[in-house]
Enzyme design. Structure first.
Site, PDB file in Angstrom:
ATOM      1  N   ARG A  79       2.336   5.955  -3.255  1.00 32.05           N
ATOM      2  CA  ARG A  79       3.439   6.865  -3.565  1.00 32.05           C
ATOM      3  C   ARG A  79       3.743   6.834  -5.064  1.00 32.05           C
ATOM      4  O   ARG A  79       3.929   7.875  -5.698  1.00 32.05           O
ATOM      5  CB  ARG A  79       4.689   6.485  -2.772  1.00 32.05           C
ATOM      6  CG  ARG A  79       4.668   6.875  -1.279  1.00 32.05           C
ATOM      7  CD  ARG A  79       5.819   6.180  -0.574  1.00 32.05           C
ATOM      8  NE  ARG A  79       6.035   6.617   0.796  1.00 32.05           N
ATOM      9  CZ  ARG A  79       5.359   6.186   1.849  1.00 32.05           C
ATOM     10  NH1 ARG A  79       4.366   5.322   1.676  1.00 32.05           N
ATOM     11  NH2 ARG A  79       5.639   6.614   3.066  1.00 32.05           N
ATOM     12  N   LYS A 130      -3.627   6.171  14.118  1.00 29.79           N
ATOM     13  CA  LYS A 130      -3.821   5.424  12.877  1.00 29.79           C
ATOM     14  C   LYS A 130      -5.322   5.303  12.597  1.00 29.79           C
ATOM     15  O   LYS A 130      -6.125   6.123  13.043  1.00 29.79           O
ATOM     16  CB  LYS A 130      -3.150   4.054  12.989  1.00 29.79           C
ATOM     17  CG  LYS A 130      -1.637   4.117  13.109  1.00 29.79           C
ATOM     18  CD  LYS A 130      -0.980   4.527  11.798  1.00 29.79           C
ATOM     19  CE  LYS A 130       0.532   4.412  11.864  1.00 29.79           C
ATOM     20  NZ  LYS A 130       1.163   4.703  10.558  1.00 29.79           N
ATOM     21  N   GLU A 131      -5.708   4.256  11.840  1.00 28.74           N
ATOM     22  CA  GLU A 131      -7.115   4.069  11.493  1.00 28.74           C
ATOM     23  C   GLU A 131      -8.019   4.054  12.718  1.00 28.74           C
ATOM     24  O   GLU A 131      -9.192   4.413  12.655  1.00 28.74           O
ATOM     25  CB  GLU A 131      -7.289   2.771  10.697  1.00 28.74           C
ATOM     26  CG  GLU A 131      -6.880   2.869   9.240  1.00 28.74           C
ATOM     27  CD  GLU A 131      -5.389   2.732   9.006  1.00 28.74           C
ATOM     28  OE1 GLU A 131      -4.994   2.536   7.854  1.00 28.74           O
ATOM     29  OE2 GLU A 131      -4.601   2.840   9.979  1.00 28.74           O
ATOM     30  N   ASP A 157      -7.636   1.809  -0.569  1.00 29.83           N
ATOM     31  CA  ASP A 157      -6.762   2.989  -0.557  1.00 29.83           C
ATOM     32  C   ASP A 157      -6.275   3.360  -1.956  1.00 29.83           C
ATOM     33  O   ASP A 157      -6.218   4.542  -2.307  1.00 29.83           O
ATOM     34  CB  ASP A 157      -5.560   2.746   0.361  1.00 29.83           C
ATOM     35  CG  ASP A 157      -5.885   3.063   1.820  1.00 29.83           C
ATOM     36  OD1 ASP A 157      -7.076   2.991   2.180  1.00 29.83           O
ATOM     37  OD2 ASP A 157      -4.957   3.374   2.587  1.00 29.83           O
ATOM     38  N   LYS A 181      -8.897  -2.609   2.683  1.00 30.46           N
ATOM     39  CA  LYS A 181      -8.018  -1.433   2.652  1.00 30.46           C
ATOM     40  C   LYS A 181      -6.650  -1.784   2.070  1.00 30.46           C
ATOM     41  O   LYS A 181      -6.053  -0.975   1.343  1.00 30.46           O
ATOM     42  CB  LYS A 181      -7.871  -0.860   4.059  1.00 30.46           C
ATOM     43  CG  LYS A 181      -7.098   0.439   4.145  1.00 30.46           C
ATOM     44  CD  LYS A 181      -7.118   0.973   5.569  1.00 30.46           C
ATOM     45  CE  LYS A 181      -6.314   2.260   5.690  1.00 30.46           C
ATOM     46  NZ  LYS A 181      -6.921   3.379   4.964  1.00 30.46           N
ATOM     47  N   ASN A 236     -10.852   6.723   4.229  1.00 29.19           N
ATOM     48  CA  ASN A 236      -9.985   6.671   5.406  1.00 29.19           C
ATOM     49  C   ASN A 236      -8.545   6.394   4.987  1.00 29.19           C
ATOM     50  O   ASN A 236      -7.773   5.780   5.714  1.00 29.19           O
ATOM     51  CB  ASN A 236     -10.478   5.585   6.374  1.00 29.19           C
ATOM     52  CG  ASN A 236      -9.925   5.765   7.786  1.00 29.19           C
ATOM     53  OD1 ASN A 236      -9.488   6.857   8.163  1.00 29.19           O
ATOM     54  ND2 ASN A 236      -9.934   4.700   8.559  1.00 29.19           N
ATOM     55  N   LYS A 271       0.836  -1.202   0.000  1.00 28.01           N
ATOM     56  CA  LYS A 271       0.000   0.000   0.000  1.00 28.01           C
ATOM     57  C   LYS A 271       0.871   1.252   0.000  1.00 28.01           C
ATOM     58  O   LYS A 271       0.615   2.205  -0.750  1.00 28.01           O
ATOM     59  CB  LYS A 271      -0.926   0.010   1.223  1.00 28.01           C
ATOM     60  CG  LYS A 271      -1.783   1.276   1.325  1.00 28.01           C
ATOM     61  CD  LYS A 271      -2.569   1.324   2.631  1.00 28.01           C
ATOM     62  CE  LYS A 271      -1.671   1.586   3.824  1.00 28.01           C
ATOM     63  NZ  LYS A 271      -2.428   1.900   5.058  1.00 28.01           N
ATOM     64  N   SER A 301       9.163   6.071  12.608  1.00 21.06           N
ATOM     65  CA  SER A 301       8.858   5.339  11.368  1.00 21.06           C
ATOM     66  C   SER A 301       9.836   5.678  10.249  1.00 21.06           C
ATOM     67  O   SER A 301       9.444   5.891   9.102  1.00 21.06           O
ATOM     68  CB  SER A 301       7.425   5.629  10.918  1.00 21.06           C
ATOM     69  OG  SER A 301       6.504   5.399  11.949  1.00 21.06           O
ATOM     70  N   ASP A 334       3.732  -0.544  11.780  1.00 13.22           N
ATOM     71  CA  ASP A 334       2.522  -1.266  11.374  1.00 13.22           C
ATOM     72  C   ASP A 334       2.649  -2.761  11.646  1.00 13.22           C
ATOM     73  O   ASP A 334       1.747  -3.389  12.206  1.00 13.22           O
ATOM     74  CB  ASP A 334       2.237  -1.032   9.889  1.00 13.22           C
ATOM     75  CG  ASP A 334       1.637   0.345   9.632  1.00 13.22           C
ATOM     76  OD1 ASP A 334       1.157   0.973  10.596  1.00 13.22           O
ATOM     77  OD2 ASP A 334       1.660   0.799   8.480  1.00 13.22           O
ATOM     78  N   SER A 390       3.651  11.522  12.964  1.00 13.24           N
ATOM     79  CA  SER A 390       3.430  10.606  11.844  1.00 13.24           C
ATOM     80  C   SER A 390       4.463  10.871  10.765  1.00 13.24           C
ATOM     81  O   SER A 390       4.662  12.018  10.361  1.00 13.24           O
ATOM     82  CB  SER A 390       2.018  10.782  11.271  1.00 13.24           C
ATOM     83  OG  SER A 390       1.872  10.017  10.088  1.00 13.24           O
ATOM     84  N   SER A 391       5.112   9.822  10.294  1.00 14.52           N
ATOM     85  CA  SER A 391       6.088   9.979   9.213  1.00 14.52           C
ATOM     86  C   SER A 391       5.403  10.391   7.914  1.00 14.52           C
ATOM     87  O   SER A 391       6.063  10.872   6.989  1.00 14.52           O
ATOM     88  CB  SER A 391       6.852   8.671   8.999  1.00 14.52           C
ATOM     89  OG  SER A 391       5.979   7.649   8.552  1.00 14.52           O
ATOM     90  N   GLN A 392       4.080  10.211   7.822  1.00 21.55           N
ATOM     91  CA  GLN A 392       3.371  10.583   6.594  1.00 21.55           C
ATOM     92  C   GLN A 392       3.426  12.088   6.338  1.00 21.55           C
ATOM     93  O   GLN A 392       3.329  12.519   5.188  1.00 21.55           O
ATOM     94  CB  GLN A 392       1.926  10.098   6.647  1.00 21.55           C
ATOM     95  CG  GLN A 392       1.793   8.589   6.478  1.00 21.55           C
ATOM     96  CD  GLN A 392       0.347   8.135   6.396  1.00 21.55           C
ATOM     97  OE1 GLN A 392      -0.574   8.943   6.267  1.00 21.55           O
ATOM     98  NE2 GLN A 392       0.130   6.833   6.484  1.00 21.55           N
ATOM     99  N   HIS A 430      -8.128  -2.637   9.150  1.00 26.23           N
ATOM    100  CA  HIS A 430      -7.717  -3.865   8.476  1.00 26.23           C
ATOM    101  C   HIS A 430      -6.695  -4.660   9.256  1.00 26.23           C
ATOM    102  O   HIS A 430      -6.729  -5.894   9.283  1.00 26.23           O
ATOM    103  CB  HIS A 430      -7.159  -3.515   7.089  1.00 26.23           C
ATOM    104  CG  HIS A 430      -6.068  -2.487   7.110  1.00 26.23           C
ATOM    105  ND1 HIS A 430      -4.881  -2.639   6.447  1.00 26.23           N
ATOM    106  CD2 HIS A 430      -5.970  -1.271   7.723  1.00 26.23           C
ATOM    107  CE1 HIS A 430      -4.114  -1.585   6.629  1.00 26.23           C
ATOM    108  NE2 HIS A 430      -4.751  -0.739   7.404  1.00 26.23           N
ATOM    109  N   ARG A 431      -5.771  -3.973   9.927  1.00 22.09           N
ATOM    110  CA  ARG A 431      -4.702  -4.695  10.614  1.00 22.09           C
ATOM    111  C   ARG A 431      -5.223  -5.402  11.868  1.00 22.09           C
ATOM    112  O   ARG A 431      -4.735  -6.474  12.225  1.00 22.09           O
ATOM    113  CB  ARG A 431      -3.547  -3.757  10.943  1.00 22.09           C
ATOM    114  CG  ARG A 431      -2.955  -3.128   9.691  1.00 22.09           C
ATOM    115  CD  ARG A 431      -1.507  -2.761   9.821  1.00 22.09           C
ATOM    116  NE  ARG A 431      -1.043  -2.084   8.611  1.00 22.09           N
ATOM    117  CZ  ARG A 431      -0.708  -2.701   7.484  1.00 22.09           C
ATOM    118  NH1 ARG A 431      -0.792  -4.023   7.423  1.00 22.09           N
ATOM    119  NH2 ARG A 431      -0.313  -2.017   6.426  1.00 22.09           N
TER     120      ARG A 431
END
Length: 675
Positions: free
Chosen positions: A30, A359-360, A52, A435, A95, A25, A209, A332, A179-181, A407-408
């Site tokens: 990316r 997270k989610e 996603d 997801k 999401n 994902k 992360s 994750d 968050s690394s995002q 999902h996780r």
């Protein structure tokens, strides 16, 4: 995908075989964004097909990016060269954090430089996920960004329709400990405005992360932008940056998804004839940080070897060893360690996981709540979780796992079905795995084994035209179970013989054919070797051939074995006339479905008329009564309810009422009657 309200997983005993992972994902979204921002077209192979990525693809299409699916499955993305033709758009991103954060940064910069205005929103949970640090960084640059409901959270408006000068002469500061995002989003976006001068990002605080930033830097280089990394605290995008398509790029299998099958190999005894679990699509040379989950699994006792694009896993130390681990490098995948801890000797502590909270769902809280349901002792803190497994098999509990639309959580807790108490596990809302891994449960069941006695069976027996086929099909769909329509077997054997040129007088050849009949029942249809034979089965000529085929003892024996083979994970709904009495006498629930002959004749008459067949209701009634007499008086497996069957007269019920009645009976039989 199991698009049902819950999925009951029976106790599992062993695992072995090969799984092929879906694309990552993190890499998929990316790559899609980079391809859309580049000059030229990019052919993307092995792209993840999930919620996603669909969200990202829809957003890019709204922005004017042309996307073509090639005949060989490759996705061709025609790049916009940093100049999307669409200046205004409202994008709904569900999401998908891997879409929301990067698109926020890229569209904010494009709107400010070229003039534009974009609104980004998602589901309610997305509007609870903080994005304030990224918003602050974009405002530092001079981008107009408005939080439309709550400051620091989506939904957002990016740009005001006018062009603005950007402040690129000073370093952009962004927190690294949330968050690394956020950092990834800036790294992906800033090359769009770094043509005339280099642009610097400074990380405030510890960068969590880091492996995800490594993925970003690696992919940036593939698209022609090499970013200087100064000790993970300072990143320099060079002047003159321009994205250029690499031509073709392959997406690695998802290393986070690999963690569930690495754990599976570590937990489950190898199925006879296998050497544990082989995972294809990702290997020890992966660019994804979550591949370091291998190190953690080895610490707990797993035996793992690997190649460039493949991993081999089997159980080593047993019980597993408890660990105390800083999980910043595998945020994750570390969730899978929490479930592995249920099989460890001692207390496992997972540290430096504060990012789980945003997270989610709040994943620390979620994992703590659900592990406790199973009987574990759990302590949680702001950035850690500590898990002590149940003391022994007597302390394990059957649990309905709430998945929080995460999902996780769903994938992790499926592994609890290997518990030593032999208890089932219920996964609520299993479709949330869409997801990242839509076929996760199908893949899991493809390599797991359970004793036949532990695989639940629901038998629906009854006379002709009682509606048992429709009822069984609906039940199988609602529960996610396999389906067996035994009444189709002789007719399907006759059609298979016709297709193969086998004489209806050749009993041995017919028996061999019946034993390996490639039959499947789904969506109210019957498929033979993938071909829909639902309508041909109903032909009078097929019925005539079936009557001849059914006379042979060798064929009956072969079809008996074939019916038993339908008892596969996660369960079976079987309909016929002797399912509960002869084929599956140990079935957990047996239903004998009937209705008055008059009601059944009326239903059959309406069915035939609706399909354009001529029908006489009096003739149908007489035929049904005659068949009832023959079926109930025959010497071999006469039609009668099993002694422990629940009888259901559906004369005055529609199909939904019948389904709900049987589902209530089934709930009372399961370990989860209160759910």
């Amino acid at each position: 995908m199991f698009a049902i309200s819950f999925l009951d997983i029976p106790p599992l005993a062993s695992a072995g075989g090969t799984v092929r992972l879906p694309g990552s994902k993190s890499i998929s979204n990316r790559v899609l964004l980079l391809a859309a921002l580049s000059k030229g077209h990019t052919d993307v192979t092995d792209l993840l097909d999930s919620d996603d990525t669909r969200v990202m693809l829809e957003a890019l299409a709204q922005l004017g990016c042309r996307i073509e699916r090639q005949p060989d499955g490759v996705l061709r993305v025609h790049g916009l060269g940093g100049h999307p033709p669409v200046k205004r758009a409202q994008l709904f991103l569900g999401n998908a954090g891997t879409a929301m954060r990067p698109l926020t940064a890229s569209l904010a910069l494009l709107a400010a430089r070229h003039g534009g205005s974009f609104e980004l929103s998602g589901i309610a949970r997305m509007h609870e996920r903080p994005i304030g640090d990224l918003v602050d960084a974009l405002r530092q640059l001079g981008c107009p960004v408005d939080c439309l409901d709550n400051e620091g959270y989506p939904p957002l408006r990016l740009g005001d329709g006018r062009a603005h000068s950007l402040r690129l002469d000073q370093a952009i500061r962004v927190r690294g400990d949330v968050s690394s995002q956020f950092l990834t989003a800036l790294l992906l976006a800033l090359p769009l405005v770094a043509q005339e001068r280099e642009v610097v990002i400074e990380v405030v605080g510890e960068l969590i992360s880091r492996p995800y930033i490594e993925i970003t830097l690696n992919l940036l280089a593939r698209f022609g932008v090499t970013v200087r990394n100064d000790a993970w605290q300072r990143f320099v995008i060079p002047a003159g940056s321009n994205y250029c398509s690499p031509g073709t790029i392959a997406v690695e299998g998802d290393a986070s998804s690999a963690s569930y099958f690495i754990a599976l190999g570590a937990i489950a005894p190898a199925t006879a004839g296998t050497d544990g679990i082989t995972i294809e699509g990702v290997g020890l040379a992966s660019i994804q940080g979550d591949i370091r989950f291998v190190e953690a699994a080895r610490l707990m006792g797993a035996q793992i070897s690997g190649e460039a694009n493949r991993l081999h896993v089997r159980r080593g130390a047993w019980p597993l060893r408890a660990i105390d681990l800083d999980c910043n490098h595998i945020p994750d995948a570390a969730m899978t360690l929490a479930v592995m801890a249920l099989y460890a000797e001692g207390t496992t502590t997972l540290r430096n996981i504060a990012s789980w909270r945003v997270k989610e769902t709040d994943r620390i809280a979620a994992m703590a709540i659900e592990c406790r349901k199973l009987g574990a002792t759990v302590e949680e803190g702001a950035d850690f979780i500590r898990i002590t497994p149940p003391a022994d098999a007597r302390h394990w509990r059957a649990a309905a796992i709430h998945t929080y639309d995460d999902h996780r959580v769903a994938m992790c807790f499926s592994l609890a079905a290997f518990n030593p108490a032999g208890l089932p596990v219920r996964i609520e809302d299993p479709k949330c795995v869409a997801k990242t891994f839509p076929d996760y449960f199908e893949t899991l069941f493809g390599v797991c084994m359970a004793p036949a006695a532990d695989i639940p069976v629901i038998c629906i027996d009854g006379p002709t035209a009682s509606g048992k086929g429709t009822l069984a099909s609906e039940l199988a769909q609602r529960l996610g179970y396999q389906l067996l329509d035994s009444g189709a077997l002789y007719r399907a054997t006759a059609l298979a013989a016709q297709d193969a040129g086998v004489s209806l007088d050749d009993e041995p050849a017919l028996a061999r054919l019946a034993a390996q009949l490639p039959l499947a029942f789904r969506d109210h249809g019957v498929f033979l070797g993938g071909r829909d034979i639902t309508d041909p089965l109903r032909l009078e000529s097929t019925g005539g051939m079936a009557s001849k085929v059914s006379q042979y003892p060798a064929v009956r024996s072969a079809l008996y074995a074939l019916q038993l083979s339908f008892r596969r994970l996660p369960g079976l709904v079987a309909d016929g006339r002797d399912m509960g009495t002869v084929i599956f006498p140990d079935a957990a629930l047996k239903v004998f479905l009937t209705a008055s002959a008059e009601q059944r004749a009326s239903r059959r008459h309406k069915q035939l008329i609706s399909k354009g067949f001529a029908a006489n209701i009096d003739s149908l009634l007489a035929d049904l009564k005659a068949r009832d007499q023959r079926d109930s008086s025959r010497l071999h497996a006469p039609l009668k309810p099993a002694e422990d069957a629940l009888q259901l007269d559906n004369s005055g019920m529609d199909i939904e009422e019948s389904v709900q009645r049987v589902l209530r009976w089934w709930q009372e039989k399961t370990a989860f009657p209160g759910n």
